[in-house]
Scaffold this motif. Structure first.
Motif, PDB file in Angstrom:
ATOM      1  N   ARG A  34       0.786  -1.175  -0.023  1.00  0.00           N
ATOM      2  CA  ARG A  34       0.116  -0.142  -0.017  1.00  0.00           C
ATOM      3  C   ARG A  34       0.915   1.365   0.250  1.00  0.00           C
ATOM      4  O   ARG A  34       0.379   2.357  -0.373  1.00  0.00           O
ATOM      5  CB  ARG A  34      -0.999   0.118   1.223  1.00  0.00           C
ATOM      6  CG  ARG A  34      -2.058  -1.052   1.193  1.00  0.00           C
ATOM      7  CD  ARG A  34      -2.935  -0.703   0.203  1.00  0.00           C
ATOM      8  NE  ARG A  34      -3.829   0.387   0.525  1.00  0.00           N
ATOM      9  CZ  ARG A  34      -4.589   0.887  -0.325  1.00  0.00           C
ATOM     10  NH1 ARG A  34      -4.816   0.725  -1.541  1.00  0.00           N
ATOM     11  NH2 ARG A  34      -5.254   2.283   0.139  1.00  0.00           N
ATOM     12  N   ASN A  80      -8.752  -1.934 -10.911  1.00  0.00           N
ATOM     13  CA  ASN A  80      -7.988  -0.828 -10.017  1.00  0.00           C
ATOM     14  C   ASN A  80      -7.037  -1.407  -9.341  1.00  0.00           C
ATOM     15  O   ASN A  80      -7.029  -2.408  -8.648  1.00  0.00           O
ATOM     16  CB  ASN A  80      -9.098  -0.377  -8.923  1.00  0.00           C
ATOM     17  CG  ASN A  80      -8.642   0.612  -8.315  1.00  0.00           C
ATOM     18  OD1 ASN A  80      -7.460   0.931  -7.918  1.00  0.00           O
ATOM     19  ND2 ASN A  80      -9.496   1.622  -7.469  1.00  0.00           N
ATOM     20  N   TYR A  84     -10.707  -1.393  -3.547  1.00  0.00           N
ATOM     21  CA  TYR A  84     -11.266  -1.069  -2.201  1.00  0.00           C
ATOM     22  C   TYR A  84     -11.881  -2.554  -1.826  1.00  0.00           C
ATOM     23  O   TYR A  84     -12.065  -2.869  -0.714  1.00  0.00           O
ATOM     24  CB  TYR A  84     -12.524  -0.092  -2.439  1.00  0.00           C
ATOM     25  CG  TYR A  84     -12.227   1.381  -3.100  1.00  0.00           C
ATOM     26  CD1 TYR A  84     -10.957   1.874  -2.571  1.00  0.00           C
ATOM     27  CD2 TYR A  84     -12.932   1.942  -3.432  1.00  0.00           C
ATOM     28  CE1 TYR A  84     -10.705   3.149  -3.087  1.00  0.00           C
ATOM     29  CE2 TYR A  84     -12.852   3.286  -3.790  1.00  0.00           C
ATOM     30  CZ  TYR A  84     -11.638   3.944  -3.444  1.00  0.00           C
ATOM     31  OH  TYR A  84     -11.353   5.310  -3.958  1.00  0.00           O
ATOM     32  N   ASN A  85     -12.011  -3.403  -2.808  1.00  0.00           N
ATOM     33  CA  ASN A  85     -12.671  -4.598  -2.711  1.00  0.00           C
ATOM     34  C   ASN A  85     -12.090  -5.422  -3.698  1.00  0.00           C
ATOM     35  O   ASN A  85     -11.682  -4.892  -4.770  1.00  0.00           O
ATOM     36  CB  ASN A  85     -14.125  -4.645  -2.635  1.00  0.00           C
ATOM     37  CG  ASN A  85     -14.821  -5.504  -1.331  1.00  0.00           C
ATOM     38  OD1 ASN A  85     -13.982  -6.198  -0.793  1.00  0.00           O
ATOM     39  ND2 ASN A  85     -15.999  -5.359  -1.275  1.00  0.00           N
ATOM     40  N   HIS A  88     -12.544  -4.952  -7.940  1.00  0.00           N
ATOM     41  CA  HIS A  88     -12.510  -3.312  -8.134  1.00  0.00           C
ATOM     42  C   HIS A  88     -12.234  -3.123  -9.664  1.00  0.00           C
ATOM     43  O   HIS A  88     -11.183  -3.007  -9.996  1.00  0.00           O
ATOM     44  CB  HIS A  88     -11.999  -2.596  -6.864  1.00  0.00           C
ATOM     45  CG  HIS A  88     -12.477  -1.248  -7.255  1.00  0.00           C
ATOM     46  ND1 HIS A  88     -11.885  -0.699  -6.144  1.00  0.00           N
ATOM     47  CD2 HIS A  88     -12.876  -0.317  -8.063  1.00  0.00           C
ATOM     48  CE1 HIS A  88     -12.210   0.943  -6.307  1.00  0.00           C
ATOM     49  NE2 HIS A  88     -12.827   0.669  -7.519  1.00  0.00           N
ATOM     50  N   HIS A 152     -16.037   4.222 -10.759  1.00  0.00           N
ATOM     51  CA  HIS A 152     -15.421   2.930  -9.877  1.00  0.00           C
ATOM     52  C   HIS A 152     -16.930   1.899  -9.953  1.00  0.00           C
ATOM     53  O   HIS A 152     -18.018   2.235  -9.729  1.00  0.00           O
ATOM     54  CB  HIS A 152     -15.347   3.162  -8.499  1.00  0.00           C
ATOM     55  CG  HIS A 152     -14.324   4.125  -8.360  1.00  0.00           C
ATOM     56  ND1 HIS A 152     -12.998   3.528  -7.657  1.00  0.00           N
ATOM     57  CD2 HIS A 152     -13.909   5.379  -8.453  1.00  0.00           C
ATOM     58  CE1 HIS A 152     -12.264   4.704  -7.678  1.00  0.00           C
ATOM     59  NE2 HIS A 152     -12.722   5.863  -8.039  1.00  0.00           N
ATOM     60  N   VAL A 154     -17.443  -1.306  -7.716  1.00  0.00           N
ATOM     61  CA  VAL A 154     -17.010  -2.026  -6.687  1.00  0.00           C
ATOM     62  C   VAL A 154     -18.003  -2.909  -6.122  1.00  0.00           C
ATOM     63  O   VAL A 154     -19.054  -2.939  -5.723  1.00  0.00           O
ATOM     64  CB  VAL A 154     -16.716  -1.031  -5.453  1.00  0.00           C
ATOM     65  CG1 VAL A 154     -15.946  -1.916  -4.142  1.00  0.00           C
ATOM     66  CG2 VAL A 154     -15.726   0.137  -5.718  1.00  0.00           C
ATOM     67  N   PRO A 165     -10.430  -3.718   7.665  1.00  0.00           N
ATOM     68  CA  PRO A 165     -10.379  -2.231   7.212  1.00  0.00           C
ATOM     69  C   PRO A 165     -10.818  -1.240   8.256  1.00  0.00           C
ATOM     70  O   PRO A 165     -10.378  -0.191   8.297  1.00  0.00           O
ATOM     71  CB  PRO A 165     -11.414  -2.044   6.139  1.00  0.00           C
ATOM     72  CG  PRO A 165     -12.477  -3.215   5.910  1.00  0.00           C
ATOM     73  CD  PRO A 165     -11.793  -4.426   7.107  1.00  0.00           C
ATOM     74  N   LYS A 171      -7.082  -4.564   4.111  1.00  0.00           N
ATOM     75  CA  LYS A 171      -8.034  -5.243   3.326  1.00  0.00           C
ATOM     76  C   LYS A 171      -7.491  -6.553   2.793  1.00  0.00           C
ATOM     77  O   LYS A 171      -6.298  -6.837   2.411  1.00  0.00           O
ATOM     78  CB  LYS A 171      -8.193  -4.624   1.933  1.00  0.00           C
ATOM     79  CG  LYS A 171      -9.355  -3.495   1.984  1.00  0.00           C
ATOM     80  CD  LYS A 171     -10.566  -4.231   2.083  1.00  0.00           C
ATOM     81  CE  LYS A 171     -11.649  -3.080   1.881  1.00  0.00           C
ATOM     82  NZ  LYS A 171     -13.043  -3.512   1.671  1.00  0.00           N
TER      83      LYS A 171
END
Length: 194
Positions: A34, A80, A84-85, A88, A152, A154, A165, A171
């Motif tokens: 990250r 992505n 985020y999940n 995504h 997005h 998601v 999270p 995540k």
């Protein structure tokens, strides 16, 4: 007895650096990957320069290398890089525009159609129970790369917003991006995964 233990005493401040490496009861999940996102590693220095823009550069690369799931006439779907999940996706016009109001009618229609198809594909591949869809327009609205519009998509599942999270700021992503890209590309209508 420390001053903090004495009635009316001032609490003692301790330097956190003195405790580095000292075991405590906190479990930690390290996510060093990250740091690339936090440090802005793939963020263009000049967001208005489409040569630096990752959403302009992606389509110039092979689908597997760029994580592109589907290419349309005026827009495309790409995973992505900092999801985020799991699963995504981002739906982007090829044209380097920042605001939804700048899209042509053809771009609006294809972004919408790719979004609809992406939802169908993601449900078929991974059984998503719901979705968060949206565009962050401008840096103040949370757009990481505000100069190139992207929507997005998601996927969500019951219980996917667990303690990790919220408490662990971590995540858990159970599938590699390359595997997700291949599965989505193969399931895309007319797709072959290539």
């Amino acid at each position: 007895m420390s001053p903090a233990d004495q009635p009316g005493g001032e609490p003692a401040l301790e330097d956190a650096r003195d405790f580095a490496g000292v075991p405590d009861d906190t479990q930690r999940l390290w996510t060093p990957h990250r740091m690339a996102y936090i440090g802005g590693e793939n963020k263009p220095e000049d967001p208005h320069d489409d040569e630096q823009c990752p959403f302009c550069a992606g389509p110039r690369r092979r689908d597997e290398d760029a994580l592109i799931v589907h290419r349309g006439r005026v827009a495309y779907a790409i995973l992505n890089l900092y999801p985020y999940n799991s699963g995504h996706l981002l739906v982007c016009p090829y044209r380097h525009v920042s605001d939804y109001t700048e899209l042509t009618e053809e771009e609006v229609a294809e972004v919408a159609e790719i979004t609809r198809t992406a939802m169908t594909v993601i449900r078929a591949v991974s059984g998503a129970a719901g979705f968060n869809l949206g565009m962050n327009q401008g840096e103040v609205a949370g757009a990481g790369i505000a100069a190139h519009l992207h929507q997005h998509v998601v996927p969500r599942w019951a219980g996917d917003a667990n303690f990790l999270p919220i408490v662990g700021r971590t995540k858990a992503l159970p599938i590699l991006l390359a595997d997700t890209r291949r599965l989505y590309a193969e399931a895309w209508p007319g797709g072959d995964g290539a």
